[in-house]
Design an enzyme around this catalytic site. Structure first.
Site, PDB file in Angstrom:
ATOM      1  N   ASP A 124       0.888  -1.082  -0.071  1.00  0.00           N
ATOM      2  CA  ASP A 124      -0.225  -0.070   0.045  1.00  0.00           C
ATOM      3  C   ASP A 124       1.098   1.382  -0.055  1.00  0.00           C
ATOM      4  O   ASP A 124       1.640   1.352   0.823  1.00  0.00           O
ATOM      5  CB  ASP A 124      -0.864  -0.003   1.332  1.00  0.00           C
ATOM      6  CG  ASP A 124      -2.016  -1.111   1.137  1.00  0.00           C
ATOM      7  OD1 ASP A 124      -2.631  -1.232   0.072  1.00  0.00           O
ATOM      8  OD2 ASP A 124      -2.259  -1.661   2.196  1.00  0.00           O
ATOM      9  N   ASP A 176      -9.633  -6.507  -0.587  1.00  0.00           N
ATOM     10  CA  ASP A 176      -8.670  -6.234   0.329  1.00  0.00           C
ATOM     11  C   ASP A 176      -9.320  -5.477   1.548  1.00  0.00           C
ATOM     12  O   ASP A 176     -10.124  -4.617   1.122  1.00  0.00           O
ATOM     13  CB  ASP A 176      -7.646  -5.028  -0.336  1.00  0.00           C
ATOM     14  CG  ASP A 176      -6.688  -4.551   0.685  1.00  0.00           C
ATOM     15  OD1 ASP A 176      -6.831  -5.006   1.802  1.00  0.00           O
ATOM     16  OD2 ASP A 176      -6.051  -3.533   0.257  1.00  0.00           O
TER      17      ASP A 176
END
Length: 217
Positions: A31, A171
């Site tokens: 991320d 996710d």
């Protein structure tokens, strides 16, 4: 089921050991946050370069940033397998997706929980992956939003219609309690952070998600 442990949940003081502990994963999910699109800052290319030296597991990069083109070019030399951008944050998403493809990387498109799935219909032919957020982006350790299961079914139908080879990824809040429902909803890849990194045996936790049919038989 393919599994991508989220490095957002790893202990960066012992990164090499953390990465080795999930070496049986299909991807490492990274991320990238710039503190503007989401209220958090994470790793840059220097840290990620160290990750590539520690592991041969393909990188799945999720850009949560204001200037996706800039960041895509910044991370491209590290040869991630996937770079995904947010549909909500791009004025010209086709242009950015084509840039990523021209860099030799699979482009992906990301949808936040509140974003309607029809908004990506005309982007599907340009991507190799659709990432559905099952939490609001920006922080790890959040609870899975059940409403995303219905969204998975709808997106999977769009994928079948417009780009059958495209993968569907989810996710946020993924664990052994919801993995079967995600599989039934047509999900191909799951990102899991807290569940995997808080497990005593991380490789076993990954295998349990990968082999969801066998573990529930």
């Amino acid at each position: 089921m393919k599994v991508a442990p989220s490095l957002l949940s790893a202990d960066f003081m012992h990164l090499a050991k953390e990465i080795e502990s999930v070496s049986n994963a299909d991807f490492l999910h990274v991320d990238v946050m710039d503190g503007h699109y989401v209220p958090n800052l994470t790793m840059g290319p220097v840290v990620l370069e160290n990750v590539t030296q520690m592991s041969q597991v393909p990188l799945d990069v999720h850009l949560m940033v204001e200037n996706a083109s800039f960041f895509a070019e910044l991370f491209a030399p590290l040869k991630p397998q996937i770079i995904s951008i947010h549909a909500e944050n791009e004025k010209h998403p086709h242009r950015v997706l084509q840039l990523i493809k021209n860099l030799g990387i699979t482009p992906g498109i990301v949808l936040n929980p509140h974003t309607h799935e029809e908004s990506i219909k005309y982007l599907l032919e340009s991507v190799g992956l659709v990432l559905l957020m099952s939490v609001n982006p920006g922080f790890g350790g959040q609870k899975f939003l059940d409403l995303v299961l219905e969204k998975c079914l709808k997106v999977k139908e769009l994928i079948k219609r417009y780009n059958p080879s495209c993968l569907l990824e989810v996710d946020g809040g993924v664990n052994d309690k919801n993995i079967f429902e995600l599989q039934q909803a047509g999900v191909d890849v799951v990102v899991s952070g807290s569940y995997i990194f808080k497990s005593k045996d991380r490789k076993l936790a990954i295998e349990g998600l990968q082999n969801v049919r066998q573990s529930l038989a």
